[in-house]
Design a protein around this motif. Sequence first.
Motif, short mmCIF file in Angstrom:
data_model
loop_
_atom_site.label_atom_id
_atom_site.label_comp_id
_atom_site.label_asym_id
_atom_site.label_seq_id
_atom_site.Cartn_x
_atom_site.Cartn_y
_atom_site.Cartn_z
N MET A 1 0.85 -1.19 0.00
CA MET A 1 0.00 0.00 0.00
C MET A 1 0.89 1.25 0.00
SD MET A 1 -3.17 0.83 -0.05
CE MET A 1 -3.87 -0.73 0.45
N TYR A 25 -8.28 9.72 4.88
CA TYR A 25 -8.82 8.48 5.44
C TYR A 25 -10.28 8.26 5.04
CZ TYR A 25 -4.63 7.93 8.28
OH TYR A 25 -3.33 7.75 8.69
N PRO A 29 -9.54 4.63 3.27
CA PRO A 29 -9.36 4.22 4.67
C PRO A 29 -8.08 3.43 4.94
CG PRO A 29 -11.63 3.83 3.97
CD PRO A 29 -10.86 4.19 2.74
N ASP A 30 -7.55 2.75 3.94
CA ASP A 30 -6.35 1.94 4.16
C ASP A 30 -5.05 2.73 3.97
OD1 ASP A 30 -7.84 -0.34 4.68
OD2 ASP A 30 -7.97 -0.89 2.56
N LYS A 32 -1.74 5.00 4.42
CA LYS A 32 -0.71 5.20 5.43
C LYS A 32 -0.19 6.62 5.25
CE LYS A 32 0.83 0.38 5.56
NZ LYS A 32 2.00 -0.54 5.36
N ARG A 137 -4.71 4.35 -5.43
CA ARG A 137 -5.56 3.24 -5.89
C ARG A 137 -5.06 2.63 -7.18
NH1 ARG A 137 -9.90 6.56 -3.71
NH2 ARG A 137 -9.99 7.66 -5.71
#
Length: 276
Positions: A1, A25, A29-30, A32, A137
Amino acid sequence: MPIITLTTDFGIKDHFVSAVKGAIYTEFPDAKVIDISHEISPFHITEAAYIIQNAYKSFPKGSIHIIGIDSELNPENKHIAVQLDDHYFICANNGLISLITSEFNPDKVVEINIHDTIISNFPVLDVFVAVACHIARGGTLEVIGKNTQEIKTIKGITPIVNLGDKQIVGSIIYIDNYGNLITNITRKLFEEVGKGRKFKITARTAIFENVYQRYSDAINFEIEKSKREEDGKKLAIFNSSGYLELAIYKSNPKTVGGASSLFGLYYRDTVSVNFE
């Protein structure tokens, strides 16, 4: 990620940093999210470039760097996304990227054009976050912008070599937390021009005739501690980023002062190196 980093001049008193993180977020949401710095001096492009240039290389390839410095959109300050050295940078086209790209040519640059679908007077929160999450993404730059080669440059902060390769004239580009003065003279340039010759570094009234590898190299530990020159000793080193730095050993700007205050030197002041 992929990691998303944040560098801004927002400070930490106001809500801006937390709002940007919340937006990231919410959309991804994932994610970092890592702070590089939010204490850049307001609108200080050169300072931001120095910090980012020396921080991003420690992050994994594919990291995405949001830069919120002088980012308000206007006809002379467009927004760009840059793929460079296997990293992504999202910022205003205000000259900052030209400082970071001094060693690398960008693989791709796009002028961000999603503003028609996003109404905002806080582009870092709305536009830059949307672009960063799109890239995270796996999205391509072409979807959020049009290809461009127009990167603004900042002139006047490159060292000058003159007098038949006998002198380098540089300037101070950054003052760190200890009050130490970082110049735009790199070790590479210093050694290429100097070719091992003796030298004298002059910055206002401060003069240096040695450049150390570490701060403590300036201290003679063979002398009894009570008799040796230690705290407050002036010195020049090549710092961890490869730049000539003028410093005070174990300085503290809040108490005894640092190189900046003690030498009376500040951003863009001249530093010269004269070789014999």
